[in-house]
Design an enzyme around this catalytic site. Structure first.
Site, PDB file in Angstrom:
ATOM      1  N   ARG A 163      47.265  30.052  35.285  1.00  0.00           N
ATOM      2  CA  ARG A 163      46.061  30.880  35.292  1.00  0.00           C
ATOM      3  C   ARG A 163      44.838  30.102  34.825  1.00  0.00           C
ATOM      4  O   ARG A 163      43.916  30.679  34.222  1.00  0.00           O
ATOM      5  CB  ARG A 163      46.244  32.141  34.444  1.00  0.00           C
ATOM      6  CG  ARG A 163      47.297  33.092  34.990  1.00  0.00           C
ATOM      7  CD  ARG A 163      47.422  34.345  34.146  1.00  0.00           C
ATOM      8  NE  ARG A 163      48.535  35.180  34.592  1.00  0.00           N
ATOM      9  CZ  ARG A 163      49.161  36.067  33.836  1.00  0.00           C
ATOM     10  NH1 ARG A 163      48.810  36.239  32.588  1.00  0.00           N
ATOM     11  NH2 ARG A 163      50.156  36.777  34.325  1.00  0.00           N
TER      12      ARG A 163
ATOM     13  N   ARG B 186      39.877  34.570  34.107  1.00  0.00           N
ATOM     14  CA  ARG B 186      38.888  35.390  33.413  1.00  0.00           C
ATOM     15  C   ARG B 186      38.306  34.770  32.152  1.00  0.00           C
ATOM     16  O   ARG B 186      37.293  35.251  31.646  1.00  0.00           O
ATOM     17  CB  ARG B 186      39.519  36.746  33.069  1.00  0.00           C
ATOM     18  CG  ARG B 186      39.772  37.621  34.294  1.00  0.00           C
ATOM     19  CD  ARG B 186      40.414  38.937  33.905  1.00  0.00           C
ATOM     20  NE  ARG B 186      41.780  38.760  33.428  1.00  0.00           N
ATOM     21  CZ  ARG B 186      42.489  39.709  32.836  1.00  0.00           C
ATOM     22  NH1 ARG B 186      41.950  40.892  32.603  1.00  0.00           N
ATOM     23  NH2 ARG B 186      43.732  39.471  32.455  1.00  0.00           N
TER      24      ARG B 186
ATOM     25  N   ARG C  62      33.681  36.614  40.348  1.00  0.00           N
ATOM     26  CA  ARG C  62      34.477  37.847  40.378  1.00  0.00           C
ATOM     27  C   ARG C  62      33.600  39.091  40.312  1.00  0.00           C
ATOM     28  O   ARG C  62      33.952  40.149  40.844  1.00  0.00           O
ATOM     29  CB  ARG C  62      35.464  37.816  39.203  1.00  0.00           C
ATOM     30  CG  ARG C  62      36.282  39.062  38.996  1.00  0.00           C
ATOM     31  CD  ARG C  62      37.262  39.325  40.150  1.00  0.00           C
ATOM     32  NE  ARG C  62      38.113  40.453  39.803  1.00  0.00           N
ATOM     33  CZ  ARG C  62      37.746  41.727  39.914  1.00  0.00           C
ATOM     34  NH1 ARG C  62      36.550  42.020  40.388  1.00  0.00           N
ATOM     35  NH2 ARG C  62      38.567  42.695  39.547  1.00  0.00           N
TER      36      ARG C  62
ATOM     37  N   ASP D 119      47.620  35.601  44.318  1.00  0.00           N
ATOM     38  CA  ASP D 119      48.444  36.471  43.490  1.00  0.00           C
ATOM     39  C   ASP D 119      49.837  36.538  44.092  1.00  0.00           C
ATOM     40  O   ASP D 119      49.989  36.499  45.320  1.00  0.00           O
ATOM     41  CB  ASP D 119      47.850  37.875  43.403  1.00  0.00           C
ATOM     42  CG  ASP D 119      48.550  38.721  42.347  1.00  0.00           C
ATOM     43  OD1 ASP D 119      48.164  38.630  41.166  1.00  0.00           O
ATOM     44  OD2 ASP D 119      49.501  39.451  42.697  1.00  0.00           O
TER      45      ASP D 119
ATOM     46  N   TYR E   3      58.424  44.763  40.948  1.00  0.00           N
ATOM     47  CA  TYR E   3      57.169  45.463  41.247  1.00  0.00           C
ATOM     48  C   TYR E   3      57.363  46.485  42.358  1.00  0.00           C
ATOM     49  O   TYR E   3      56.822  47.592  42.300  1.00  0.00           O
ATOM     50  CB  TYR E   3      56.091  44.457  41.659  1.00  0.00           C
ATOM     51  CG  TYR E   3      55.534  43.664  40.504  1.00  0.00           C
ATOM     52  CD1 TYR E   3      54.569  44.207  39.654  1.00  0.00           C
ATOM     53  CD2 TYR E   3      55.960  42.367  40.252  1.00  0.00           C
ATOM     54  CE1 TYR E   3      54.051  43.489  38.590  1.00  0.00           C
ATOM     55  CE2 TYR E   3      55.450  41.631  39.192  1.00  0.00           C
ATOM     56  CZ  TYR E   3      54.493  42.192  38.361  1.00  0.00           C
ATOM     57  OH  TYR E   3      53.992  41.478  37.305  1.00  0.00           O
TER      58      TYR E   3
END
Length: 341
Positions: free
Chosen positions: A23, A27, A36, A72, A147
């Protein structure tokens, strides 16, 4: 091109220890937040120019030795004919979880070049501009299945394990489709130009070793066998929270085993045997003072000295709250201290 990362993956001696972070494009970076802020997360993943831009950001800012494609793990699951949405504070949500044979039957095994061309175009854009290797990736089948079965994230994975134990045929039918999709997806990334691949098994640590051996490992082995038949690029398998599974993960067929921070890196090297090792500092250790962070990095480099090949990384993804300057300190320390060894 700086190929130190690829050399370490293949077990060759390197002038210093290469480093990249899971990652690393994300962010914690103001530069990422600026991009973003203009688009949704899925739009960012599906816009090659923007995905390439944010992939580049940590390389240009900090000098990492490898870039990892910005995307992703659930992108190919959406392409299987599923409704995927990302919600702030809740993460990914599948509106219609797969819990019966009808749900499995309605899944398709997509052609990745037709259904996910944006991923392949992002790879091609990055290969034309990067001066470090590009890592492609996918989720490992078990993690992806959680998921789809749970409908999103979970704490106890009740529905997943209940299907495994009470409806094993249904579970294996689902896993077969996910595995076929993932194998095709990773092969397409290789054709587009990915120079290494990582499979993320983020939730596999919830399994007992005997269940991992039956319900997860064979599907990882299948994908790696497919890849071996068409490429010789380095393959990395990261089983998060999987230290109890290491004797089994060594049989997956990967070149490199990634480890989380729960296992000392020296012990990880010993258990990995004839594999290169990637990891494994606690992501929150980046909040240490510079002196303590550098001391921890120095200790890890010494412990990993006997590895067949060593790539410095976090034990999981970097946290959004991480100060960017701490990332710079860590990358610089890995380069400087390992070059002195």
């Amino acid at each position: 091109m700086n190929d130190t990362f690829l050399q370490a993956c293949r077990g060759s001696r390197t002038a210093y220890t290469p480093v990249w972070f899971m990652r690393q494009a994300g962010r914690y970076l103001p530069e990422y937040q600026k991009v973003r802020g203009k688009v949704s997360f899925l739009e960012l993943c599906k816009t090659p120019e923007l995905a390439a831009e944010v992939t580049h950001q940590p390389i240009d800012l900090f000098g990492f030795d490898a870039a990892i494609l910005f995307s992703d793990i659930l992108i190919p699951m959406e392409a299987m004919n599923l409704d995927l949405a990302f919600h702030e504070g809740k993460g990914p949500i599948f509106a219609n979880p797969i819990r019966d044979q009808r749900g499995v039957d309605e899944l398709i095994v997509p052609d990745p070049d037709e259904t996910m061309p944006f991923v392949m175009e992002t790879i091609r854009l990055l290969r034309s501009s990067l001066q470090v290797p590009l890592i492609g990736f996918a989720g490992a089948p078990f993690t992806l299945a959680t998921y789809l079965i749970e409908g999103g994230s979970s704490k106890v994975f009740l529905n997943t394990k209940r299907m495994m134990f009470q409806a094993p045929e249904l579970y294996h039918n689902l896993m077969a489709k996910i595995t076929a999709c993932t194998s095709k997806y990773l092969q397409a990334q290789v054709r587009a130009g990915a120079q290494a691949l990582q499979m993320f098994d983020s939730w596999v640590g919830i399994l007992a070793p005997e269940d991992y051996k039956e319900f997860a490992l064979p599907y990882v082995q299948s994908i790696i066998a497919d890849l071996r038949a068409m490429t010789d690029i380095p393959l990395i398998y990261f089983a998060n929270n999987g230290s109890t599974l290491t004797d089994l993960t060594t049989t997956a067929g990967a070149d490199v085993l990634g480890f989380d921070w729960r296992l000392p890196i020296g012990e990880a090297v010993r258990r990995a045997g004839n594999h290169a090792v990637q990891g494994n500092i606690d992501p929150i250790a980046l909040f240490l003072s510079q002196a303590k962070l550098e001391a921890r990095i120095q200790s890890m480099l010494e412990e990993a000295r006997d590895a067949k090949g060593y790539i410095f990384n976090l034990g999981h993804g970097i946290l959004p709250q991480t100060p960017p300057e701490q990332v710079r300190i860590a990358v610089d320390a890995v380069h400087r201290l390992s070059a002195q060894a």
